[in-house]
Design an enzyme around this catalytic site. Structure first.
Site, PDB file in Angstrom:
ATOM      1  CE  LYS A   1      -4.234  -1.709   2.209  1.00  0.00           C
ATOM      2  NZ  LYS A   1      -5.158  -1.529   3.353  1.00  0.00           N
TER       3      LYS A   1
ATOM      4  CG  LEU B   1     -16.210   8.108   4.297  1.00  0.00           C
ATOM      5  CD1 LEU B   1     -14.727   7.795   4.329  1.00  0.00           C
ATOM      6  CD2 LEU B   1     -16.466   9.491   3.728  1.00  0.00           C
TER       7      LEU B   1
ATOM      8  CE  LYS C   1     -19.646   4.384  10.806  1.00  0.00           C
ATOM      9  NZ  LYS C   1     -19.598   4.654   9.370  1.00  0.00           N
TER      10      LYS C   1
ATOM     11  CG  ASN D   1     -23.414   2.889   8.906  1.00  0.00           C
ATOM     12  OD1 ASN D   1     -23.708   3.710   8.048  1.00  0.00           O
ATOM     13  ND2 ASN D   1     -22.170   2.515   9.128  1.00  0.00           N
TER      14      ASN D   1
ATOM     15  CE1 TYR E   1     -27.779   3.233   0.465  1.00  0.00           C
ATOM     16  CE2 TYR E   1     -28.956   2.049   2.178  1.00  0.00           C
ATOM     17  CZ  TYR E   1     -27.780   2.372   1.537  1.00  0.00           C
ATOM     18  OH  TYR E   1     -26.601   1.824   1.973  1.00  0.00           O
TER      19      TYR E   1
ATOM     20  CE1 TYR F   1     -14.184  -3.627   8.132  1.00  0.00           C
ATOM     21  CE2 TYR F   1     -14.300  -1.241   8.060  1.00  0.00           C
ATOM     22  CZ  TYR F   1     -13.827  -2.396   8.644  1.00  0.00           C
ATOM     23  OH  TYR F   1     -13.006  -2.320   9.740  1.00  0.00           O
ATOM     24  CB  CYS F   2     -20.095   0.253   7.229  1.00  0.00           C
ATOM     25  SG  CYS F   2     -18.536   1.142   7.076  1.00  0.00           S
TER      26      CYS F   2
ATOM     27  CE  LYS G   1     -16.838  -2.214  10.472  1.00  0.00           C
ATOM     28  NZ  LYS G   1     -16.825  -1.201  11.523  1.00  0.00           N
TER      29      LYS G   1
END
Length: 406
Positions: free
Chosen positions: A34, A143, A204, A208, A249, A259-260, A263
């Protein structure tokens, strides 16, 4: 200002590029590949805007493996390392965050540490209690994969949380950090909220989980229409023309993933221990049920196609890409993988078209990079999102995609 960003993933990479336009930014990661990519002006993640800024932007960006040296040279350390959900502990694994915090405080006790990694509610307060001399902030990110820098350039809001023990100097740092993010944005008058750290952590997780709720709602609407033989597109259009609901949506899928959302919904559910609820657990359960339904439908479609064939070819389910979103290279917690696991339990043979993966197989199924061979060999093709690449074999495709978008 000298700033260190720990982690060259979606959050860290986009933040580092955003801030490096006006500050000196040390991008810290443990992955040599990276760091080498960024040194060569290439993004280690799939994000067109990051690629453009690395090529054309006038950035003071210094990728490095030397974490201690970077932290020692900076006034501000931004933590953007992964916090995967640990199902055994029913909690986010924050060990990487703590590793960065400990290194940063050892190298530079005066540095302010702003946590961008997603953490459980109450984490920043507990960290402040464990390290009373530390200066910690929490700032949630909002994001999308493949659009991380875009969403930093055009933020819906900027939120910064201050722990309960934070003094006036730390609160001033919260305002400075918010100003840094707003300064990098291309939009004017971005909403800025400075609040308690636990409240920011809650923003947060609840944000989500609401998005997951919306995904689950339209997926269950789609399941109902599918099993009742109804035109789901007409129903969705009629529902979403209500301005209180809106047309965003609302595209059915195989379940929320990436990813978000998986979890974060599970972590919020864990935070609800001893708090009355039914909706949050239903959201998590709805995602499991949706993938069950999709797998059952695919298996039934394969049986029908096999019965109608001449028997010359062995039945094979083709999985078209493992990523959740267009333009993303991330397959972590992809709902497509959840469907594959269910099909594998049924003994369904699969072939996976995954041009971005170097592996030869996944879950015991062959991976191919040859699209033409993939389409020819597959009896049924499973696609979370439809693509023009599949138009010539549309009769083989199983998808719940109504609108051809994420």
């Amino acid at each position: 200002m000298n700033i260190a960003v720990a982690g060259a993933g979606y959050v860290g990479m986009s933040l580092a590029v955003l801030l490096a336009a006006r500050n000196t930014v040390y991008l810290v990661d443990v992955d040599q590949a990276k760091i080498d990519a960024v040194r060569e002006g290439k993004s280690p993640i799939a994000d067109a805007d990051i690629d453009r800024f690395l090529t054309d932007g006038n950035l003071d960006l210094r990728p490095t493996l030397d974490a201690e040296g970077a932290y020692a040279a900076c006034d501000l350390v931004v933590v953007a390392v992964p916090t995967d959900y640990d199902p055994e502990r029913d909690f986010f694994d924050t060990s990487l965050v703590e590793r960065v915090v400990d290194l940063a405080r050892a190298a530079n006790p005066d540095a302010v540490v702003a946590i961008k990694s997603t953490v459980p509610v109450g984490y920043t307060d507990s960290l402040s209690a464990r390290c009373p001399q530390g200066r910690f902030l929490f700032s949630p990110e909002f994001l999308r994969e493949g659009k991380a820098l875009y969403d930093n350039l055009h933020p819906s809001r900027i939120v910064v949380g201050v722990p309960k023990c934070g003094d006036s100097a730390l609160r001033e740092w919260a305002n400075r950090f918010a100003a840094l993010l707003a300064e990098g944005a291309e939009d004017e008058q971005v909403p800025v909220l400075v609040m308690g750290a636990s409240e920011a952590e809650s923003v947060k997780l609840f944000s989500n989980t609401y998005l997951a709720l919306r995904v689950a709602y339209f997926n269950e609407l789609d399941t109902y229409a599918d099993l009742r033989g109804l035109d789901v597109a007409q129903i969705v259009e009629g529902v979403c023309l209500d301005p209180r609901i809106g047309e965003h949506y609302n595209n059915p899928s195989f379940g929320y993933g990436g990813y978000c959302l998986p979890k974060d919904t599970k972590q919020l559910l864990a935070n609800y221990r001893d708090v009355p609820q039914s909706l949050i657990s239903a959201i998590v359960e709805a995602n499991r049920v949706r993938k069950d339904h999709v797998a059952e439908s695919v298996a039934a479609r394969l049986s029908e196609a096999t019965a109608a064939s001449d028997g010359s070819d062995a039945p094979l389910v083709g999985i078209y890409r493992l990523t959740m979103k267009t333009g993303s290279d991330n397959i972590r917690a992809s709902s497509v993988l959840g469907v594959m696991k269910r099909l594998a339990k049924r003994g369904v043979p699969m072939l996976v078209y995954a041009p971005l993966l170097d592996e030869d197989a996944i879950m015991g199924s062959e991976i191919t990079h040859d699209l033409d061979s993939f389409k020819r060999r597959s009896t049924v093709i499973v696609a979370n999102r439809m693509s023009s690449e599949l138009n010539d074999v549309a009769d083989k495709v199983y998808t719940r995609d109504l609108f051809g978008r994420d």
